[in-house]
Design an enzyme around this catalytic site. Sequence first.
Site, mmCIF file in Angstrom:
data_model
loop_
_atom_site.group_PDB
_atom_site.id
_atom_site.type_symbol
_atom_site.label_atom_id
_atom_site.label_comp_id
_atom_site.label_asym_id
_atom_site.label_seq_id
_atom_site.Cartn_x
_atom_site.Cartn_y
_atom_site.Cartn_z
ATOM 1 N N SER A 266 -5.454 -15.903 48.430
ATOM 2 C CA SER A 266 -3.942 -15.479 48.414
ATOM 3 C C SER A 266 -2.991 -16.635 47.724
ATOM 4 O O SER A 266 -3.252 -17.040 46.823
ATOM 5 C CB SER A 266 -3.392 -15.169 49.992
ATOM 6 N N LYS A 270 -3.387 -18.587 44.161
ATOM 7 C CA LYS A 270 -2.501 -18.857 43.131
ATOM 8 C C LYS A 270 -2.798 -20.374 42.902
ATOM 9 O O LYS A 270 -2.673 -20.856 41.888
ATOM 10 C CB LYS A 270 -1.027 -18.633 43.593
ATOM 11 N N TRP A 357 -0.699 -4.832 47.679
ATOM 12 C CA TRP A 357 0.392 -5.683 47.560
ATOM 13 C C TRP A 357 -0.105 -6.570 46.498
ATOM 14 O O TRP A 357 0.699 -7.106 45.686
ATOM 15 C CB TRP A 357 0.593 -6.433 48.855
ATOM 16 N N HIS A 407 -7.164 -7.467 52.763
ATOM 17 C CA HIS A 407 -6.565 -9.005 51.963
ATOM 18 C C HIS A 407 -7.465 -9.854 52.888
ATOM 19 O O HIS A 407 -6.838 -10.152 54.283
ATOM 20 C CB HIS A 407 -5.163 -9.122 52.156
HETATM 21 C C1 GTR Z 1 2.248 -12.970 51.477
HETATM 22 C C2 GTR Z 1 2.750 -13.138 50.020
HETATM 23 C C3 GTR Z 1 1.480 -13.093 49.098
HETATM 24 C C4 GTR Z 1 0.333 -13.721 49.364
HETATM 25 C C5 GTR Z 1 0.164 -13.767 51.021
HETATM 26 C C6 GTR Z 1 -0.600 -14.745 51.432
HETATM 27 O O1 GTR Z 1 3.121 -12.810 52.333
HETATM 28 O O2 GTR Z 1 3.601 -12.085 49.746
HETATM 29 O O3 GTR Z 1 2.062 -13.485 47.760
HETATM 30 O O4 GTR Z 1 0.297 -15.130 48.862
HETATM 31 O O5 GTR Z 1 1.313 -13.922 51.723
HETATM 32 O O6 GTR Z 1 -0.818 -15.986 51.053
HETATM 33 O O7 GTR Z 1 -1.314 -14.577 52.374
#
Ligand code: GTR
Length: 427
Positions: A266, A270, A357, A407
């Site tokens: 996540s 990045k 997402w 996720h």
């Molecule tokens: C979310 C965000 C994503 C992702 C995620 C995470 O809220 O919108 O870009 O990075 O968090 O890190 O779990």
Amino acid sequence: MKAQTQSILFIITLLLMTIQTSTSQDFVPNYDENKIPPYELPELLVCQDGSVVKTAKDWTEKRRPEVFALFEEHVFGKTPAKTFPLDSDVETDNDALGGKAIRKQVTLYPFGKQAGYKIELLVYLPKNAKAPVPVFVGLNFKGNHTINADPDIRVSDSWLAEMKRKGEAPNVDESRGASSSRWAVDAILDRGYGLATVYYYDIDPDYDDGFQNGIQPYFYPSKDYKLKPNEWGSIGAWSWGLSRVMDYFERDAQINEKQVALLGHSRLGKTSLWGGASDERFALVISNDSGCGGAALSRRRFGETVGRINRAFPHWFNDNFNQYNENEDALPVDQHMLIALIAPRPVYVASAQDDRWADPKGEFTSAKFAGQVYELFGKKGVGVEEQPSVNHPVGDDIRYHIRTGKHDVTDYDWQQYLNFADRHFGK
Ligand code: GTR
């Protein structure tokens, strides 16, 4: 009169605040493929002077530095070049996890011991290894002590500070091992790899504090220093911390520093892409469900968008990135170029079916287009035109899968990463 002006000002402020909150709260993500606007990706293999990249040498010497500089300037920000002496203290237990592992708890002092700033690195290595071991390294979200129920994992000061900030009781016992489903420690060790992790708040706490906490203040003459629009945000800072971990690996004779796989999930996915692009000592890079600002193409505007991420997390990227809120077509890069910066090193991009997402298709498409650069090196990309079906990994030097589920980081993901590392590290 004065009171009247004051109340008018108050009403205007309230109005402005409402407009601001409603823009981020009212964000409606697009999940309809038919509503993706037509877009054109920036040319990966055309240099700024119009010349075409034809060889690996053209890429390495000319185009790669350009693309890297564009990501610094417009997305992640420049990391200061300033260097510091790294000090470390290591506490080793040769009989950890019921005797199967060596556990090292390394306190890194990235600005030298006198400065006092600490990053706590947790390392597990398989016991009885005959040679320096390859390791997976990744930042964790909730504290080193949450990645495994091992009662001897130290709790970091930054975790206690975060509990306090959030007004939560620091219930250490309850949180031990709470994230263990995301860290396949046994499988990693059984396959002959080590695992190293740092709680990301140790490097930079993940909230917008004007960069008063974490490592950034050490780079500037005073706390009042205001970052320039092209200077690093938190993703840049986390990546810098990972490079210090790599510095430590270079000193640890039990670790094979030439076989370090950098992994992140996540926002930390990045970070693994940017960290892997910035520091070529990472031999293999894994992006798990990294989404917007990670592996997913920004121009698709599917799920999370540049505008939404910058408003929700103003500290992750640099301020210049805000210019592309609802204006993705003006970006001089897109995320396939970030993956290409990893070439020729093996890179794995993973998505999850229910994680719309993060735009799984956008993650796949990025991975696919990055293949052009890998081919210059005689390497192979994903090898398919269309996104594969669930639980069917594809590709060679760029590998991709979309698994069933949400996720997350699962055992399925780890199995693929271990197989991928075996193949590329020649195990
Ligand atoms: C979310 C965000 C994503 C992702 C995620 C995470 O809220 O919108 O870009 O990075 O968090 O890190 O779990």
